[in-house]
Structures are given as C-alpha cells and as structure tokens.
Design a protein around this motif. Structure first.
Motif, mmCIF file in Angstrom:
data_model
loop_
_atom_site.group_PDB
_atom_site.id
_atom_site.type_symbol
_atom_site.label_atom_id
_atom_site.label_comp_id
_atom_site.label_asym_id
_atom_site.label_seq_id
_atom_site.Cartn_x
_atom_site.Cartn_y
_atom_site.Cartn_z
ATOM 1 N N SER A 92 70.232 48.778 -46.716
ATOM 2 C CA SER A 92 71.126 48.882 -47.873
ATOM 3 C C SER A 92 70.374 48.458 -49.120
ATOM 4 O O SER A 92 69.601 47.499 -49.086
ATOM 5 C CB SER A 92 72.352 47.983 -47.714
ATOM 6 N N VAL A 93 70.607 49.171 -50.202
ATOM 7 C CA VAL A 93 70.019 48.818 -51.494
ATOM 8 C C VAL A 93 71.146 48.746 -52.498
ATOM 9 O O VAL A 93 71.940 49.672 -52.627
ATOM 10 C CB VAL A 93 68.985 49.874 -51.960
ATOM 11 N N THR A 94 71.235 47.624 -53.180
ATOM 12 C CA THR A 94 72.223 47.475 -54.236
ATOM 13 C C THR A 94 71.651 46.574 -55.327
ATOM 14 O O THR A 94 71.062 45.528 -55.040
ATOM 15 C CB THR A 94 73.560 46.923 -53.704
ATOM 16 N N GLU A 95 71.774 47.030 -56.559
ATOM 17 C CA GLU A 95 71.313 46.301 -57.735
ATOM 18 C C GLU A 95 69.867 45.825 -57.585
ATOM 19 O O GLU A 95 69.519 44.693 -57.917
ATOM 20 C CB GLU A 95 72.249 45.141 -58.038
ATOM 21 N N GLY A 96 69.006 46.700 -57.024
ATOM 22 C CA GLY A 96 67.590 46.389 -56.902
ATOM 23 C C GLY A 96 67.227 45.446 -55.780
ATOM 24 O O GLY A 96 66.090 44.998 -55.678
ATOM 25 N N GLU A 97 68.169 45.138 -54.920
ATOM 26 C CA GLU A 97 67.921 44.249 -53.778
ATOM 27 C C GLU A 97 68.048 45.062 -52.494
ATOM 28 O O GLU A 97 68.995 45.831 -52.331
ATOM 29 C CB GLU A 97 68.927 43.098 -53.780
ATOM 30 N N LEU A 98 67.079 44.917 -51.608
ATOM 31 C CA LEU A 98 67.072 45.625 -50.332
ATOM 32 C C LEU A 98 67.498 44.663 -49.231
ATOM 33 O O LEU A 98 66.948 43.570 -49.114
ATOM 34 C CB LEU A 98 65.664 46.158 -50.049
ATOM 35 N N TYR A 99 68.491 45.077 -48.464
ATOM 36 C CA TYR A 99 68.966 44.304 -47.312
ATOM 37 C C TYR A 99 68.664 45.133 -46.077
ATOM 38 O O TYR A 99 69.034 46.298 -46.000
ATOM 39 C CB TYR A 99 70.476 44.035 -47.425
ATOM 40 N N LEU A 100 67.998 44.512 -45.114
ATOM 41 C CA LEU A 100 67.518 45.245 -43.957
ATOM 42 C C LEU A 100 67.817 44.483 -42.691
ATOM 43 O O LEU A 100 67.576 43.275 -42.607
ATOM 44 C CB LEU A 100 65.999 45.437 -44.102
ATOM 45 N N ASP A 101 68.373 45.193 -41.719
ATOM 46 C CA ASP A 101 68.551 44.631 -40.381
ATOM 47 C C ASP A 101 67.701 45.493 -39.448
ATOM 48 O O ASP A 101 67.923 46.691 -39.338
ATOM 49 C CB ASP A 101 70.021 44.655 -39.965
ATOM 50 N N VAL A 102 66.718 44.880 -38.805
ATOM 51 C CA VAL A 102 65.830 45.583 -37.877
ATOM 52 C C VAL A 102 66.003 44.950 -36.505
ATOM 53 O O VAL A 102 65.640 43.798 -36.300
ATOM 54 C CB VAL A 102 64.348 45.443 -38.284
ATOM 55 N N ASN A 103 66.609 45.708 -35.597
ATOM 56 C CA ASN A 103 66.781 45.232 -34.221
ATOM 57 C C ASN A 103 67.411 43.837 -34.162
ATOM 58 O O ASN A 103 67.007 42.997 -33.365
ATOM 59 C CB ASN A 103 65.436 45.241 -33.480
ATOM 60 N N GLY A 104 68.368 43.575 -35.049
ATOM 61 C CA GLY A 104 69.084 42.304 -35.039
ATOM 62 C C GLY A 104 68.487 41.233 -35.938
ATOM 63 O O GLY A 104 69.057 40.154 -36.066
ATOM 64 N N THR A 105 67.354 41.495 -36.554
ATOM 65 C CA THR A 105 66.743 40.545 -37.480
ATOM 66 C C THR A 105 67.099 40.961 -38.911
ATOM 67 O O THR A 105 66.782 42.073 -39.327
ATOM 68 C CB THR A 105 65.206 40.523 -37.315
ATOM 69 N N SER A 106 67.759 40.065 -39.632
ATOM 70 C CA SER A 106 68.177 40.363 -41.009
ATOM 71 C C SER A 106 67.157 39.834 -42.009
ATOM 72 O O SER A 106 66.742 38.678 -41.930
ATOM 73 C CB SER A 106 69.540 39.741 -41.296
ATOM 74 N N LEU A 107 66.773 40.707 -42.932
ATOM 75 C CA LEU A 107 65.784 40.364 -43.950
ATOM 76 C C LEU A 107 66.241 40.930 -45.290
ATOM 77 O O LEU A 107 67.032 41.872 -45.332
ATOM 78 C CB LEU A 107 64.424 40.974 -43.597
ATOM 79 N N SER A 108 65.722 40.381 -46.377
ATOM 80 C CA SER A 108 66.036 40.944 -47.688
ATOM 81 C C SER A 108 64.856 40.732 -48.629
ATOM 82 O O SER A 108 64.017 39.858 -48.417
ATOM 83 C CB SER A 108 67.303 40.323 -48.275
ATOM 84 N N SER A 109 64.821 41.565 -49.658
ATOM 85 C CA SER A 109 63.771 41.483 -50.665
ATOM 86 C C SER A 109 64.245 42.192 -51.917
ATOM 87 O O SER A 109 65.005 43.148 -51.848
ATOM 88 C CB SER A 109 62.497 42.172 -50.159
ATOM 89 N N ALA A 110 63.738 41.742 -53.041
ATOM 90 C CA ALA A 110 63.912 42.504 -54.259
ATOM 91 C C ALA A 110 63.009 43.728 -54.155
ATOM 92 O O ALA A 110 61.968 43.687 -53.503
ATOM 93 C CB ALA A 110 63.533 41.668 -55.476
ATOM 94 N N VAL A 111 63.433 44.832 -54.764
ATOM 95 C CA VAL A 111 62.605 46.020 -54.865
ATOM 96 C C VAL A 111 61.964 45.961 -56.241
ATOM 97 O O VAL A 111 62.630 46.089 -57.254
ATOM 98 C CB VAL A 111 63.437 47.319 -54.694
ATOM 99 N N HIS A 112 60.637 45.710 -56.269
ATOM 100 C CA HIS A 112 59.909 45.562 -57.515
ATOM 101 C C HIS A 112 59.311 46.913 -57.905
ATOM 102 O O HIS A 112 58.579 47.510 -57.124
ATOM 103 C CB HIS A 112 58.784 44.538 -57.375
ATOM 104 N N ARG A 113 59.620 47.394 -59.091
ATOM 105 C CA ARG A 113 59.097 48.672 -59.574
ATOM 106 C C ARG A 113 58.453 48.446 -60.939
ATOM 107 O O ARG A 113 59.094 47.905 -61.837
ATOM 108 C CB ARG A 113 60.212 49.699 -59.690
ATOM 109 N N VAL A 114 57.190 48.882 -61.044
ATOM 110 C CA VAL A 114 56.472 48.798 -62.314
ATOM 111 C C VAL A 114 55.725 50.090 -62.546
ATOM 112 O O VAL A 114 55.310 50.763 -61.593
ATOM 113 C CB VAL A 114 55.483 47.595 -62.360
ATOM 114 N N GLY A 115 55.540 50.446 -63.813
ATOM 115 C CA GLY A 115 54.708 51.594 -64.135
ATOM 116 C C GLY A 115 53.252 51.257 -63.885
ATOM 117 O O GLY A 115 52.851 50.089 -63.967
ATOM 118 N N ILE A 116 52.461 52.266 -63.570
ATOM 119 C CA ILE A 116 51.054 51.968 -63.256
ATOM 120 C C ILE A 116 50.198 51.816 -64.508
ATOM 121 O O ILE A 116 49.041 51.445 -64.418
ATOM 122 C CB ILE A 116 50.430 53.003 -62.286
ATOM 123 N N LEU A 117 50.757 52.107 -65.667
ATOM 124 C CA LEU A 117 50.000 51.902 -66.919
ATOM 125 C C LEU A 117 50.367 50.595 -67.563
ATOM 126 O O LEU A 117 51.431 50.113 -67.506
ATOM 127 C CB LEU A 117 50.299 53.027 -67.912
#
Length: 179
Positions: free
Chosen positions: A154-179
């Motif tokens: 799930s992604v909401t407001e730039g935050e990624l929530y992930l459940d992989v085989n019963g393990t719950s993890l989360s992270s911000a999704v960081h996006r920057v221009g390459i210049l």
C-alpha cells in the motif's frame, strides 16, 4: 533462462492510493545467480510502484539492451524505461530518448548515486526521477523473500506499507530529480 536461475512467485495485492491504482497481481521473477535478493526486490518494487497497463519485466540482468522494467503501449512502442540500481549516463540517455520517460529505482544511498550522472549528457535529465527508500528497508524486505511469496503493498501520502509473508515493514518513498 540461464542455468541456476531461481524462480520466485509473488501474489501481490497492490493499493497505490496516491495514484489510484488497485490490482491483484501474480508475478514470476527469475533471480539470476549473480543477482542479489535486494536487486530482485528493487525490480519488484519498481514494477509495483510504476504499475500501469503495458508494464513488463525484461529478461533480467542478461538483457543488456533493455531496462529492468518497461512499459509499452498497444502498438508495442516503449513509453517508459525503468532502471534499477545505478545505470550509467549513456544507458539513461538511450532509455529516455527511446521511451520518452525514464525512471531509476535504487536501494543505494542517493547521495552516492546522483554524482554518477553529474555533468553527463542525458536526454531530458530534468524529467528523470530517482526513487529510493529508507536505509535498511530493502534489505529487510529481501530477508523475508522466499520462493513463493504473499505481498500486500500500500502507498499513501508518500509512505509505503508492505507485508511480505507476514512480516510488516514500512518506508517513505523518496523521489528526487537526477539533476
């Protein structure tokens, strides 16, 4: 397919509220013997976060003339070139010219990846986005990956929530221009 390739299956429930994308997917990814599980996870995350009609994985690291993930329109023309890792400037230039849109997903520190492209000729570099995640997130996901996987992403407001085989993890999704 190369000898020694390990096949992984991912049953994914994707809910990207930021983009209005909701899909149930079954994805099969081959992991080449020289490919780390973290790189495999980045290919999977790039696919899910870029998901749209016409998206596909390439043949993997053995496909030297294709990106990790690409999007094609109904005519077969590439419309998005999505790289994983730290591709060289020439490759990004080629992909951006060919597809019109390019993106890069990395599990490395963006501060170490961005200088690779500084001062280099890259078509429409100002439009290319580098996406990364919180330190340790991709490695934690990789530690939870098995041959057969159930994933809720799930992604909401730039935050990624992930459940992989019963393990719950989360992270911000960081996006920057390459210049």
């Amino acid at each position: 397919m190369a000898i020694g390739v390990v096949m992984h299956t991912f049953d994914v429930q994707l809910a990207d509220l930021d983009r209005g994308v909701y899909e149930d997917l079954t994805l099969r990814l081959g992991q080449h013997p020289s490919e780390t599980t973290a790189f495999l996870v980045m290919r999977l995350l790039a696919y899910c976060l870029e998901y749209e009609e016409g998206i596909a994985f390439s043949e993997g690291i053995s496909a030297t003339n294709e990106p990790a993930v690409m999007v094609r329109d109904a005519t077969g023309r590439e419309t998005a070139w999505i790289e994983v890792g730290a591709p060289d400037a020439e490759r990004l230039h080629h992909g951006s010219r060919l597809a019109g849109r390019a993106a890069v997903y990395t599990h490395r520190d963006p501060a170490k990846v961005l200088p690779l492209w500084a001062g280099k000729k890259i078509h429409r570099a100002e439009d290319i986005v580098l996406t990364s995640f919180d330190p340790g997130f991709v490695d934690a996901v990789a530690a939870s990956v098995e041959r057969r996987n159930t994933l809720t992403l799930s992604v909401t407001e730039g935050e990624l929530y992930l459940d992989v085989n019963g393990t719950s993890l989360s992270s911000a999704v960081h996006r920057v221009g390459i210049l």
